[in-house]
Write a protein that holds these residues in place. Structure first.
Motif, PDB file in Angstrom:
ATOM      1  N   ASN A   1       0.842  -1.185   0.000  1.00  0.00           N
ATOM      2  CA  ASN A   1       0.000   0.000   0.000  1.00  0.00           C
ATOM      3  C   ASN A   1       0.880   1.237   0.000  1.00  0.00           C
ATOM      4  O   ASN A   1       2.026   1.198   0.472  1.00  0.00           O
ATOM      5  N   GLU A   2       0.365   2.345  -0.508  1.00  0.00           N
ATOM      6  CA  GLU A   2       1.108   3.592  -0.488  1.00  0.00           C
ATOM      7  C   GLU A   2       1.480   3.945   0.948  1.00  0.00           C
ATOM      8  O   GLU A   2       0.660   3.855   1.858  1.00  0.00           O
ATOM      9  N   GLY A   3       2.739   4.303   1.168  1.00  0.00           N
ATOM     10  CA  GLY A   3       3.215   4.674   2.496  1.00  0.00           C
ATOM     11  C   GLY A   3       3.698   3.508   3.347  1.00  0.00           C
ATOM     12  O   GLY A   3       4.286   3.710   4.400  1.00  0.00           O
ATOM     13  N   GLN A   4       3.460   2.290   2.904  1.00  0.00           N
ATOM     14  CA  GLN A   4       3.875   1.112   3.660  1.00  0.00           C
ATOM     15  C   GLN A   4       5.393   0.945   3.586  1.00  0.00           C
ATOM     16  O   GLN A   4       6.007   1.148   2.543  1.00  0.00           O
ATOM     17  N   ILE A   5       6.015   0.576   4.712  1.00  0.00           N
ATOM     18  CA  ILE A   5       7.458   0.358   4.751  1.00  0.00           C
ATOM     19  C   ILE A   5       7.787  -1.014   4.193  1.00  0.00           C
ATOM     20  O   ILE A   5       7.233  -2.020   4.640  1.00  0.00           O
ATOM     21  N   LEU A   6       8.683  -1.041   3.206  1.00  0.00           N
ATOM     22  CA  LEU A   6       9.119  -2.291   2.592  1.00  0.00           C
ATOM     23  C   LEU A   6      10.262  -2.924   3.372  1.00  0.00           C
ATOM     24  O   LEU A   6      10.300  -4.124   3.587  1.00  0.00           O
ATOM     25  N   THR A   7      11.227  -2.096   3.772  1.00  0.00           N
ATOM     26  CA  THR A   7      12.399  -2.585   4.488  1.00  0.00           C
ATOM     27  C   THR A   7      13.121  -1.406   5.117  1.00  0.00           C
ATOM     28  O   THR A   7      12.787  -0.260   4.845  1.00  0.00           O
ATOM     29  N   GLN A   8      14.107  -1.696   5.967  1.00  0.00           N
ATOM     30  CA  GLN A   8      14.936  -0.671   6.586  1.00  0.00           C
ATOM     31  C   GLN A   8      16.393  -1.079   6.468  1.00  0.00           C
ATOM     32  O   GLN A   8      16.705  -2.259   6.313  1.00  0.00           O
ATOM     33  N   ALA A   9      17.282  -0.094   6.539  1.00  0.00           N
ATOM     34  CA  ALA A   9      18.712  -0.384   6.452  1.00  0.00           C
ATOM     35  C   ALA A   9      19.518   0.742   7.075  1.00  0.00           C
ATOM     36  O   ALA A   9      19.040   1.872   7.177  1.00  0.00           O
ATOM     37  N   ALA A  10      20.744   0.408   7.436  1.00  0.00           N
ATOM     38  CA  ALA A  10      21.679   1.416   7.920  1.00  0.00           C
ATOM     39  C   ALA A  10      22.310   2.118   6.728  1.00  0.00           C
ATOM     40  O   ALA A  10      22.409   1.549   5.640  1.00  0.00           O
ATOM     41  N   ALA A  11      22.732   3.356   6.930  1.00  0.00           N
ATOM     42  CA  ALA A  11      23.376   4.134   5.871  1.00  0.00           C
ATOM     43  C   ALA A  11      24.701   4.675   6.392  1.00  0.00           C
ATOM     44  O   ALA A  11      24.805   5.069   7.547  1.00  0.00           O
ATOM     45  N   LEU A  12      25.692   4.676   5.529  1.00  0.00           N
ATOM     46  CA  LEU A  12      27.007   5.205   5.870  1.00  0.00           C
ATOM     47  C   LEU A  12      27.322   6.393   4.980  1.00  0.00           C
ATOM     48  O   LEU A  12      27.139   6.318   3.764  1.00  0.00           O
TER      49      LEU A  12
ATOM     50  N   VAL B   1       9.428   4.172  -4.771  1.00  0.00           N
ATOM     51  CA  VAL B   1       9.709   4.150  -3.347  1.00  0.00           C
ATOM     52  C   VAL B   1      10.346   5.470  -2.935  1.00  0.00           C
ATOM     53  O   VAL B   1      10.869   6.208  -3.767  1.00  0.00           O
ATOM     54  N   ALA B   2      10.295   5.754  -1.647  1.00  0.00           N
ATOM     55  CA  ALA B   2      10.945   6.932  -1.076  1.00  0.00           C
ATOM     56  C   ALA B   2      11.728   6.487   0.141  1.00  0.00           C
ATOM     57  O   ALA B   2      11.323   5.559   0.845  1.00  0.00           O
ATOM     58  N   LEU B   3      12.848   7.145   0.388  1.00  0.00           N
ATOM     59  CA  LEU B   3      13.650   6.867   1.568  1.00  0.00           C
ATOM     60  C   LEU B   3      13.278   7.863   2.656  1.00  0.00           C
ATOM     61  O   LEU B   3      13.207   9.061   2.401  1.00  0.00           O
ATOM     62  N   THR B   4      13.055   7.351   3.845  1.00  0.00           N
ATOM     63  CA  THR B   4      12.644   8.172   4.971  1.00  0.00           C
ATOM     64  C   THR B   4      13.554   7.896   6.158  1.00  0.00           C
ATOM     65  O   THR B   4      13.754   6.733   6.511  1.00  0.00           O
ATOM     66  N   PRO B   5      14.122   8.934   6.783  1.00  0.00           N
ATOM     67  CA  PRO B   5      14.952   8.702   7.965  1.00  0.00           C
ATOM     68  C   PRO B   5      14.122   8.072   9.084  1.00  0.00           C
ATOM     69  O   PRO B   5      12.981   8.464   9.322  1.00  0.00           O
ATOM     70  N   VAL B   6      14.695   7.064   9.742  1.00  0.00           N
ATOM     71  CA  VAL B   6      14.019   6.407  10.857  1.00  0.00           C
ATOM     72  C   VAL B   6      14.605   6.918  12.159  1.00  0.00           C
ATOM     73  O   VAL B   6      13.909   7.470  12.992  1.00  0.00           O
ATOM     74  N   SER B   7      15.898   6.717  12.336  1.00  0.00           N
ATOM     75  CA  SER B   7      16.611   7.232  13.500  1.00  0.00           C
ATOM     76  C   SER B   7      18.094   7.151  13.221  1.00  0.00           C
ATOM     77  O   SER B   7      18.570   6.191  12.606  1.00  0.00           O
ATOM     78  N   GLY B   8      18.831   8.167  13.632  1.00  0.00           N
ATOM     79  CA  GLY B   8      20.272   8.169  13.401  1.00  0.00           C
ATOM     80  C   GLY B   8      20.590   7.967  11.939  1.00  0.00           C
ATOM     81  O   GLY B   8      20.177   8.729  11.082  1.00  0.00           O
ATOM     82  N   SER B   9      21.307   6.899  11.639  1.00  0.00           N
ATOM     83  CA  SER B   9      21.710   6.625  10.263  1.00  0.00           C
ATOM     84  C   SER B   9      20.887   5.507   9.641  1.00  0.00           C
ATOM     85  O   SER B   9      21.308   4.879   8.677  1.00  0.00           O
ATOM     86  N   HIS B  10      19.704   5.239  10.151  1.00  0.00           N
ATOM     87  CA  HIS B  10      18.837   4.207   9.574  1.00  0.00           C
ATOM     88  C   HIS B  10      17.769   4.842   8.689  1.00  0.00           C
ATOM     89  O   HIS B  10      17.216   5.885   9.023  1.00  0.00           O
ATOM     90  N   MET B  11      17.519   4.186   7.554  1.00  0.00           N
ATOM     91  CA  MET B  11      16.534   4.667   6.601  1.00  0.00           C
ATOM     92  C   MET B  11      15.474   3.598   6.380  1.00  0.00           C
ATOM     93  O   MET B  11      15.762   2.402   6.431  1.00  0.00           O
ATOM     94  N   ALA B  12      14.251   4.032   6.115  1.00  0.00           N
ATOM     95  CA  ALA B  12      13.168   3.130   5.743  1.00  0.00           C
ATOM     96  C   ALA B  12      12.840   3.356   4.283  1.00  0.00           C
ATOM     97  O   ALA B  12      12.944   4.482   3.782  1.00  0.00           O
ATOM     98  N   VAL B  13      12.469   2.298   3.597  1.00  0.00           N
ATOM     99  CA  VAL B  13      12.021   2.388   2.213  1.00  0.00           C
ATOM    100  C   VAL B  13      10.513   2.264   2.237  1.00  0.00           C
ATOM    101  O   VAL B  13       9.975   1.263   2.713  1.00  0.00           O
ATOM    102  N   GLN B  14       9.810   3.296   1.758  1.00  0.00           N
ATOM    103  CA  GLN B  14       8.358   3.311   1.745  1.00  0.00           C
ATOM    104  C   GLN B  14       7.840   3.322   0.319  1.00  0.00           C
ATOM    105  O   GLN B  14       8.409   3.966  -0.551  1.00  0.00           O
ATOM    106  N   SER B  15       6.727   2.627   0.111  1.00  0.00           N
ATOM    107  CA  SER B  15       6.064   2.633  -1.188  1.00  0.00           C
ATOM    108  C   SER B  15       5.427   4.003  -1.420  1.00  0.00           C
ATOM    109  O   SER B  15       4.807   4.563  -0.522  1.00  0.00           O
ATOM    110  N   THR B  16       5.575   4.538  -2.640  1.00  0.00           N
ATOM    111  CA  THR B  16       4.965   5.823  -2.963  1.00  0.00           C
ATOM    112  C   THR B  16       3.685   5.666  -3.774  1.00  0.00           C
ATOM    113  O   THR B  16       3.034   6.636  -4.098  1.00  0.00           O
ATOM    114  N   ARG B  17       3.359   4.413  -4.114  1.00  0.00           N
ATOM    115  CA  ARG B  17       2.101   4.157  -4.800  1.00  0.00           C
ATOM    116  C   ARG B  17       1.687   2.709  -4.543  1.00  0.00           C
ATOM    117  O   ARG B  17       2.510   1.854  -4.240  1.00  0.00           O
ATOM    118  N   ALA B  18       0.415   2.461  -4.667  1.00  0.00           N
ATOM    119  CA  ALA B  18      -0.095   1.111  -4.407  1.00  0.00           C
ATOM    120  C   ALA B  18       0.068   0.237  -5.615  1.00  0.00           C
ATOM    121  O   ALA B  18       0.206   0.690  -6.717  1.00  0.00           O
TER     122      ALA B  18
END
Length: 103
Positions: A25-36, A86-103
């Motif tokens: 669904n739009e806005g749903q988080i697909l996965t998360q990851a650390a970023a350097l 998809v869009a990348l959204t900061p979660v906390s610190g250096s972690h990012m979430a990947v969110q769906s931008t369309r259904a």
């Protein structure tokens, strides 16, 4: 079933990519990851140029917004705006979430 996985593309010559295991669904988080944060001069002379995101929320010590996302998330298409869903959204610190931008 997996949310996302890494596999060979069905399109000849494109290598590997990240694929969805089900509809999101739009806005749903697909996965998360650390970023350097990585130095700009390193990115420009290596294959990292194909895997780095310019995230304003994560900067290397040189002040440049160049971030290497760890894991399969680094393979998500981010070079062709018309194909990005998809869009990348900061979660906390250096972690990012990947969110769906369309259904």
């Amino acid at each position: 079933t997996c949310a996302v996985w890494l596999a060979d593309s069905a399109v000849p010559g494109l290598g590997r990519g990240v694929f969805a295991g089900h509809d999101f669904n739009e806005g749903q988080i697909l996965t998360q990851a650390a970023a350097l944060g990585v130095p700009k001069e390193t990115v420009g002379v290596t294959q990292l140029i194909n895997y780095v995101y310019k995230l304003s929320s994560i900067r290397h010590a040189d002040g440049e917004p160049a971030s290497l996302l760890l894991g399969p998330i680094s393979m998500i298409n981010h070079g062709e705006p018309e194909r990005i869903n998809v869009a990348l959204t900061p979660v906390s610190g250096s972690h990012m979430a990947v969110q769906s931008t369309r259904a």
